[in-house]
Motif scaffolding. Structure first.
Motif, PDB file in Angstrom:
ATOM      1  N   GLU A 180       9.804  -5.211  -8.798  1.00 65.52           N
ATOM      2  CA  GLU A 180       9.442  -6.629  -8.720  1.00 65.52           C
ATOM      3  C   GLU A 180       9.799  -7.344 -10.016  1.00 65.52           C
ATOM      4  N   ILE A 181       9.451  -6.732 -11.165  1.00 68.25           N
ATOM      5  CA  ILE A 181       9.703  -7.387 -12.455  1.00 68.25           C
ATOM      6  C   ILE A 181      11.203  -7.651 -12.627  1.00 68.25           C
ATOM      7  N   ALA A 182      12.022  -6.666 -12.261  1.00 70.99           N
ATOM      8  CA  ALA A 182      13.484  -6.859 -12.357  1.00 70.99           C
ATOM      9  C   ALA A 182      13.925  -8.028 -11.478  1.00 70.99           C
ATOM     10  N   GLN A 183      13.339  -8.151 -10.286  1.00 73.02           N
ATOM     11  CA  GLN A 183      13.689  -9.268  -9.391  1.00 73.02           C
ATOM     12  C   GLN A 183      13.253 -10.608  -9.988  1.00 73.02           C
ATOM     13  N   TYR A 184      12.097 -10.622 -10.668  1.00 75.60           N
ATOM     14  CA  TYR A 184      11.654 -11.873 -11.315  1.00 75.60           C
ATOM     15  C   TYR A 184      12.663 -12.288 -12.394  1.00 75.60           C
ATOM     16  N   TYR A 185      13.172 -11.296 -13.152  1.00 75.65           N
ATOM     17  CA  TYR A 185      14.195 -11.610 -14.163  1.00 75.65           C
ATOM     18  C   TYR A 185      15.462 -12.146 -13.490  1.00 75.65           C
ATOM     19  N   CYS A 186      15.817 -11.551 -12.335  1.00 79.99           N
ATOM     20  CA  CYS A 186      17.001 -12.040 -11.614  1.00 79.99           C
ATOM     21  C   CYS A 186      16.786 -13.484 -11.150  1.00 79.99           C
ATOM     22  N   GLU A 187      15.555 -13.804 -10.736  1.00 79.49           N
ATOM     23  CA  GLU A 187      15.267 -15.181 -10.320  1.00 79.49           C
ATOM     24  C   GLU A 187      15.422 -16.138 -11.502  1.00 79.49           C
ATOM     25  N   LEU A 188      14.946 -15.691 -12.688  1.00 76.85           N
ATOM     26  CA  LEU A 188      15.127 -16.509 -13.900  1.00 76.85           C
ATOM     27  C   LEU A 188      16.622 -16.710 -14.158  1.00 76.85           C
ATOM     28  N   ALA A 189      17.389 -15.613 -13.994  1.00 78.43           N
ATOM     29  CA  ALA A 189      18.846 -15.687 -14.206  1.00 78.43           C
ATOM     30  C   ALA A 189      19.476 -16.665 -13.224  1.00 78.43           C
ATOM     31  N   MET A 190      19.006 -16.636 -11.960  1.00 76.80           N
ATOM     32  CA  MET A 190      19.534 -17.567 -10.956  1.00 76.80           C
ATOM     33  C   MET A 190      19.311 -19.017 -11.407  1.00 76.80           C
ATOM     34  N   ASN A 191      18.113 -19.288 -11.951  1.00 73.80           N
ATOM     35  CA  ASN A 191      17.838 -20.642 -12.455  1.00 73.80           C
ATOM     36  C   ASN A 191      18.816 -21.012 -13.567  1.00 73.80           C
ATOM     37  N   SER A 192      19.090 -20.045 -14.461  1.00 70.34           N
ATOM     38  CA  SER A 192      20.030 -20.314 -15.559  1.00 70.34           C
ATOM     39  C   SER A 192      21.443 -20.537 -15.033  1.00 70.34           C
ATOM     40  N   ILE A 193      21.800 -19.794 -13.989  1.00 70.10           N
ATOM     41  CA  ILE A 193      23.147 -19.963 -13.408  1.00 70.10           C
ATOM     42  C   ILE A 193      23.273 -21.358 -12.811  1.00 70.10           C
ATOM     43  N   ILE A 194      22.222 -21.794 -12.103  1.00 70.95           N
ATOM     44  CA  ILE A 194      22.251 -23.118 -11.468  1.00 70.95           C
ATOM     45  C   ILE A 194      22.359 -24.221 -12.526  1.00 70.95           C
ATOM     46  N   THR A 195      21.662 -24.037 -13.655  1.00 66.73           N
ATOM     47  CA  THR A 195      21.707 -25.060 -14.701  1.00 66.73           C
ATOM     48  C   THR A 195      22.853 -24.808 -15.691  1.00 66.73           C
ATOM     49  N   GLU A 196      23.775 -23.918 -15.279  1.00 68.47           N
ATOM     50  CA  GLU A 196      24.965 -23.608 -16.077  1.00 68.47           C
ATOM     51  C   GLU A 196      24.665 -23.162 -17.497  1.00 68.47           C
ATOM     52  N   GLN A 197      23.813 -22.149 -17.593  1.00 69.01           N
ATOM     53  CA  GLN A 197      23.527 -21.528 -18.887  1.00 69.01           C
ATOM     54  C   GLN A 197      23.834 -20.036 -18.776  1.00 69.01           C
ATOM     55  N   PRO A 198      25.142 -19.697 -18.780  1.00 68.35           N
ATOM     56  CA  PRO A 198      25.523 -18.301 -18.511  1.00 68.35           C
ATOM     57  C   PRO A 198      25.001 -17.309 -19.551  1.00 68.35           C
TER      58      PRO A 198
END
Ligand SMILES: [Zn+2]
Length: 400
Positions: A180-198
Motif C-alpha cells: 500500500e505504501i508503495a502505491q501511495y508513493y506512486c499516487e504522489l508521483a502521478m500528481n507530480s507527472i500531471i503537474t509536470e515535475q518529473p
C-alpha cells in the motif's frame, strides 16, 4: 486435651461447605436478577439480526432502549444498525445526545466518541470523522482509529498522510503495509507527472521501490518518464525489471517496449525479447502485442505463422481470431469463396469472444474493462489480475 482439640478440627470442613453452598445460592440469585433486567425486546432484536432483518432489529432495539435507557451497549448496537441501514443521521443524533449525558465516565465518553466517528465516516463527513479519530488517544482505540484514518486519507487522496498513517499502523500492529505504501508513493508521483515535475516524480517512484521492491507500477512509470524525454534505453531497462518483480505484469509494458525498441532502431530486438517473454510466461496480452508488431514489421505471413505456432502450444479463441485475420490478409489464392469462408469463420470467432474480456477484482468481484491499480469498487490495491479474462473462458473451465 489433645483429643478435644482434634474434634474441633473435624467441624471445620462442613462449616466451609455450608458457607460455600450459601455463597453459590446468592450468586445464582443475583445472576437471575440481572438477566431479567435485560428487556425481552433485546432478544427479539438479536433474533432479527441473526435472520438479517435489519429494519425489524432496529425497531426491537429501539424498544429495548426505551425499557433500559442506561445501557450503552444497546445504544451501540442500535447505532451500528443505523449505520448499516444507511440511517447515519439517526446514529449521529443518538450518539450526540448520549454525549450530553453528564453521568458518563471518561471511558464511556471515549467509547461514544468512537461510535460517533464511525457514523461521520459512514455519512461521508470525513473532516469531522478525522477530527474525532485523531482525538481518540486511548490505547484501546488506537489501531482501529488509525485504520479508519487511513481509509479517510485514501478516499481523500491525501497520500502523504496516508503514508505516515500506514507506517505508524505497521509499527504498532506488525502487519506489513509495504504494498500500500508503495502505491501511495506512486499516487504522489502521478500528481507530480500531471503537474509536470518529473524530478519529484522520479524521487517518489524510487521511494515506492524502497517501500516495496516488487512495486511494478513504479517501474512502469519510471520507464514512461524516461521514454517521454527520449531516454529509450533507460526506459527499456526499467520495464525489463518487471520480469524479476512480478512477470505476470509484463503485458502492461509489451507495447511500450516495442515502441522504445523501434525508436532506438532495434525493432527486431524488441520482437525477440517479447517472444522470449511469451515462451516463458504465456500471457495473452504479450501474444496480442507480438502479433500486431509482427504483422506491422514482417507482414501477414509471419503473423500467421506466429499465431499458428501459438495456437498449437496453447489453444485460445483470441489466437484463432488472429490466425484467421492473418490468413485472410495473406490469402493470395484469388479464390473469392475461400477468402469469404475465412471472413465468416473470423466473424463467428469474434462473436464467440464478444467483448466480454475484463479484469475481475479478486477481493470484491468487480468487473473492470481497463486495468486499475486500485479497485474502483472496494479500493483494494493490486486486486485486479494482470491479464483480463474472457467470460467464455471462465464458462469453459467451469464446465470441465
Ligand atoms: Zn474490488
Amino acid at each position: 486435651m489433645t483429643i478435644e482439640f482434634e474434634y474441633w478440627w473435624l467441624l471445620i470442613p462442613p462449616l466451609f461447605f455450608t458457607l460455600g453452598w450459601v455463597a453459590a445460592r446468592v450468586d445464582i440469585k443475583q445472576l437471575i436478577a440481572e438477566s431479567t433486567t435485560l428487556p425481552a425486546a433485546y432478544f427479539k432484536g438479536l433474533n432479527f439480526l441473526i435472520s438479517a432483518q435489519h429494519d425489524k432489529a432496529v425497531d426491537a432495539f429501539s424498544e429495548a432502549i426505551h425499557a433500559n435507557t442506561d445501557s450503552l451497549e444497546l445504544h451501540f448496537a442500535l447505532g451500528s444498525l443505523f449505520r448499516r441501514t444507511g440511517e447515519t443521521d439517526r446514529a449521529i443524533n443518538m450518539h450526540l445526545n448520549l454525549l450530553e449525558k453528564k453521568e458518563l465516565t471518561p471511558n464511556q465518553k471515549i467509547a461514544v466518541k468512537a461510535e460517533l466517528a464511525h457514523d461521520y465516516l459512514k455519512a461521508g463527513l470525513f473532516d469531522r470523522a478525522e477530527e474525532l479519530f485523531k482525538d481518540l488517544n486511548d490505547q484501546r482505540y488506537q489501531q482501529p482509529a488509525l485504520h479508519s484514518l487511513l481509509e479517510i486519507y485514501v478516499r481523500e487522496r491525501e497520500w502523504t498522510l496516508a503514508i505516515e498513517t500506514a507506517t505508524e499502523l505497521e509499527r504498532l500492529s506488525g502487519i506489513p503495509f509495504r504494498k500500500e505504501i508503495a502505491q501511495y508513493y506512486c499516487e504522489l508521483a502521478m500528481n507530480s507527472i500531471i503537474t509536470e515535475q518529473p524530478k519529484e516524480a522520479k524521487a517518489q517512484l524510487l521511494n515506492a521501490l524502497d517501500a516495496n521492491k516488487n512495486c511494478v507500477r513504479a517501474n512502469v512509470l519510471l520507464g514512461d518518464l524516461n521514454a517521454k524525454v527520449g531516454n529509450n534505453a533507460t526506459a527499456i531497462s526499467h520495464w525489463k525489471r518487471i520480469e524479476f518483480q512480478q512477470p505476470e505484469y509484463l503485458g502492461l509494458v509489451a507495447k511500450k517496449l516495442l515502441r522504445s525498441y523501434a525508436a532506438t532502431k532495434k525493432p527486431d530486438e524488441g520482437l525477440t525479447l517479447l517472444n522470449t517473454y511469451l515462451e516463458n510466461y504465456k500471457l495473452p496480452s504479450l501474444m496480442s502485442a507480438l502479433y500486431e508488431a509482427t504483422l506491422a514489421e514482417q507482414g501477414a505471413e509471419s503473423a500467421a505463422k506466429l499465431a499458428r505456432n501459438e495456437l498449437i502450444r496453447q489453444p485460445s479463441l483470441q489466437t484463432l481470431d488472429q490466425l484467421l485475420q492473418a490468413r485472410a490478409m495473406s490469402d493470395s489464392s484469388g479464390k473469392k469463396t475461400s477468402s469469404q469462408d475465412i471472413q465468416l469463420m473470423q466473424q463467428t470467432v469474434r462473436n464467440a469472444i464478444g467483448n466480454r474480456a475484463a479484469y475481475h477484482c479478486n477481493q470484491c468481484g468487480f468487473r473492470a474493462k481497463q486495468y486499475h491499480w486500485q479497485c474502483p469498487a472496494c479500493n483494494a490495491w493490486e486486486s485486479l489480475p494482470a491479464e483480463p479474462s474472457e467470460a467464455i473462458h471462465r464458462e469453459m473451465t467451469i464446465k470441465k
